[in-house]
Design an enzyme around this catalytic site. Structure first.
Site, PDB file in Angstrom:
ATOM      1  NE  ARG A 279     116.437 -46.360   3.929  1.00 47.85           N
ATOM      2  CZ  ARG A 279     115.634 -46.271   4.996  1.00 47.85           C
ATOM      3  NH1 ARG A 279     116.135 -46.256   6.208  1.00 47.85           N
ATOM      4  NH2 ARG A 279     114.338 -46.183   4.843  1.00 47.85           N
TER       5      ARG A 279
ATOM      6  CG  HIS B  99     111.201 -42.556   2.522  1.00 41.09           C
ATOM      7  ND1 HIS B  99     111.466 -43.758   1.882  1.00 41.09           N
ATOM      8  CD2 HIS B  99     111.066 -42.866   3.847  1.00 41.09           C
ATOM      9  CE1 HIS B  99     111.481 -44.730   2.778  1.00 41.09           C
ATOM     10  NE2 HIS B  99     111.238 -44.218   3.968  1.00 41.09           N
TER      11      HIS B  99
ATOM     12  CD  GLN C  12     106.981 -44.166   5.548  1.00 43.47           C
ATOM     13  OE1 GLN C  12     107.968 -44.836   5.831  1.00 43.47           O
ATOM     14  NE2 GLN C  12     105.800 -44.356   6.126  1.00 43.47           N
TER      15      GLN C  12
ATOM     16  CG  ASP D 117     110.605 -37.802   9.425  1.00 42.28           C
ATOM     17  OD1 ASP D 117     110.993 -38.738  10.143  1.00 42.28           O
ATOM     18  OD2 ASP D 117     111.172 -37.483   8.347  1.00 42.28           O
TER      19      ASP D 117
ATOM     20  CB  CYS E 115     107.817 -42.160   8.110  1.00 39.22           C
ATOM     21  SG  CYS E 115     108.992 -40.957   8.749  1.00 39.22           S
TER      22      CYS E 115
ATOM     23  NE  ARG F  25     107.551 -47.817   3.904  1.00 42.95           N
ATOM     24  CZ  ARG F  25     108.868 -47.682   4.077  1.00 42.95           C
ATOM     25  NH1 ARG F  25     109.386 -47.454   5.256  1.00 42.95           N
ATOM     26  NH2 ARG F  25     109.702 -47.742   3.041  1.00 42.95           N
TER      27      ARG F  25
HETATM   28  N1  NVA Z   1     113.548 -38.118   7.433  1.00 42.22           N
HETATM   29  C1  NVA Z   1     113.946 -39.389   7.991  1.00 42.22           C
HETATM   30  C2  NVA Z   1     113.046 -40.462   7.487  1.00 42.22           C
HETATM   31  C3  NVA Z   1     113.298 -41.822   8.093  1.00 42.22           C
HETATM   32  C4  NVA Z   1     112.411 -42.878   7.524  1.00 42.22           C
HETATM   33  C5  NVA Z   1     115.382 -39.676   7.650  1.00 42.22           C
HETATM   34  O1  NVA Z   1     115.773 -39.456   6.496  1.00 42.22           O
HETATM   35  O2  NVA Z   1     116.135 -40.118   8.521  1.00 42.22           O
HETATM   36  N1   CP Z   2     110.100 -45.443   7.702  1.00 48.11           N
HETATM   37  C1   CP Z   2     111.250 -46.018   7.344  1.00 48.11           C
HETATM   38  O1   CP Z   2     111.740 -45.855   6.241  1.00 48.11           O
HETATM   39  O2   CP Z   2     111.818 -46.764   8.311  1.00 48.11           O
HETATM   40  P1   CP Z   2     113.267 -47.428   8.235  1.00 48.11           P
HETATM   41  O3   CP Z   2     114.265 -46.297   8.252  1.00 48.11           O
HETATM   42  O4   CP Z   2     113.359 -48.285   9.463  1.00 48.11           O
HETATM   43  O5   CP Z   2     113.376 -48.218   6.964  1.00 48.11           O
END
Ligand code: NVA
Ligand code: CP
Length: 314
Positions: free
Chosen positions: A108, A135, A138, A230, A271, A299
């Protein structure tokens, strides 16, 4: 021929056929049903898995950890201050070291290019746990949840409301176009997805029969089976908060927007994490909390399926 994803990385849904995505969803549903009966597997026995996190995470980290342990594997968390990745040591060198020690790597972070380099240089399956661009894990959880709610994906009307060029919007558009879900990206013009991605998804949509719409008109929620929202500022974009709030305020998912679907049974997916009072009101969030937390639970089952399918002894 039977589908096998053995040895494959999971970097973006672009790399997967509808049949392969369906296979992962079916496997996740089976692993979920098994776990509810108290049955866990052993398919990752003896496997060591690296979990690289440049950005924070609740769901993704816990899903990889629990999914791995449930299947008899060993996860090792490598946070941004724990390793040299991209600072003192190149991504290519880190990948070659981790590839000698681990059987699979989750990443990540910021750049999609880095998760791709990890896959190229490590020689082991690499799974994208979120980048600025995509992502993909997800989406598997979102689609498993939609299947649980509606029975099948094909022909559903899904509307993503918010930052239409973020990792979630991009990945939902790819996944929907592949799986025959009609997808609308509802966002102010400044936050529309790239033309290049819309064109690519339109090609997938021609194959699957799905329809892609990009609109700034909130009336386009009409007929939605599900809305999806989101955060307005993704991780790393916190400095843009004032600008985003000004642009996205009219796109908040609230009671009025839900009513514009003209469908009393429209559900909301998110999400998570959610910043209530911004992209969604507390009221609409709570009214949909059961399905949103099913989605969060999913998830774990879907990420487990990705690891089992690409690395497990099945
Ligand atoms: N768009 C958000 C998704 C979090 C799961 C981010 O990248 O922070
Ligand atoms: N939805 C999601 O990816 O959550 P986290 O950022 O907590 O992993």
């Amino acid at each position: 021929m039977a589908i096998s994803l053995k040895g494959r990385s999971f970097l973006t849904l672009k790399d997967f056929s509808p049949e392969e995505i369906d296979y992962l969803l079916n496997l996740a549903a089976k692993l979920k049903a098994d776990k509810k009966k108290g049955i866990t597997g052993n398919s990752l026995k003896g496997k060591n898995i690296a979990l690289i996190f440049e950005k924070p995470s609740t769901r993704t980290r816990c899903s990889f950890t629990i999914g791995c342990v449930d299947e008899g594997g060993h996860p090792e968390y490598l946070g941004r201050d724990d390793i040299q990745l991209g600072h003192k040591e190149s991504v290519e060198d880190t990948a070659r070291v981790l590839g000698r020690m681990f059987d699979g790597i989750e990443f990540r972070g910021f750049k999609q290019e880095n998760v791709e380099k990890l896959a190229k240089y490590s020689g082991v399956p690499v799974w994208n746990g979120l980048t600025d661009e995509y992502h993909p894990t997800q989406i598997l959880a979102d689609f498993l949840t939609l299947r649980e709610q509606f029975g099948e994906l094909k022909g559903l009307n899904l509307v993503f409301v918010g930052d239409g060029r973020n990792n979630m919007a991009n990945s939902l558009m790819i996944g929907s176009a592949k799986m025959g879900v009609n997808i609308t990206i509802l966002a102010p013009k400044q936050l529309w997805p790239s033309n290049e991605l819309v064109e690519l998804c339109s090609e997938y949509a021609r194959e699957s029969g799905s329809k892609i719409t990009v609109s700034d008109d909130i009336m386009s929620v009409k007929g939605a089976d599900a809305l999806y929202t989101d955060v307005w500022c993704s991780m790393g974009e916190e400095d843009l908060a004032a600008e985003r709030i000004a642009l996205l305020r009219p796109y908040q998912v609230n009671k009025e927007l839900m009513a514009k679907t003209e469908n009393e049974r429209t559900i909301l997916l998110h999400c998570l994490p959610a910043v209530k009072g911004y992209e969604v009101t507390e009221e609409v969030f709570e009214a949909n909390a059961d399905v949103i937390f099913d989605e969060a639970e999913n998830r774990m089952h879907t990420i487990k399926a990705v690891m089992v399918a690409t690395l497990g002894n099945i």
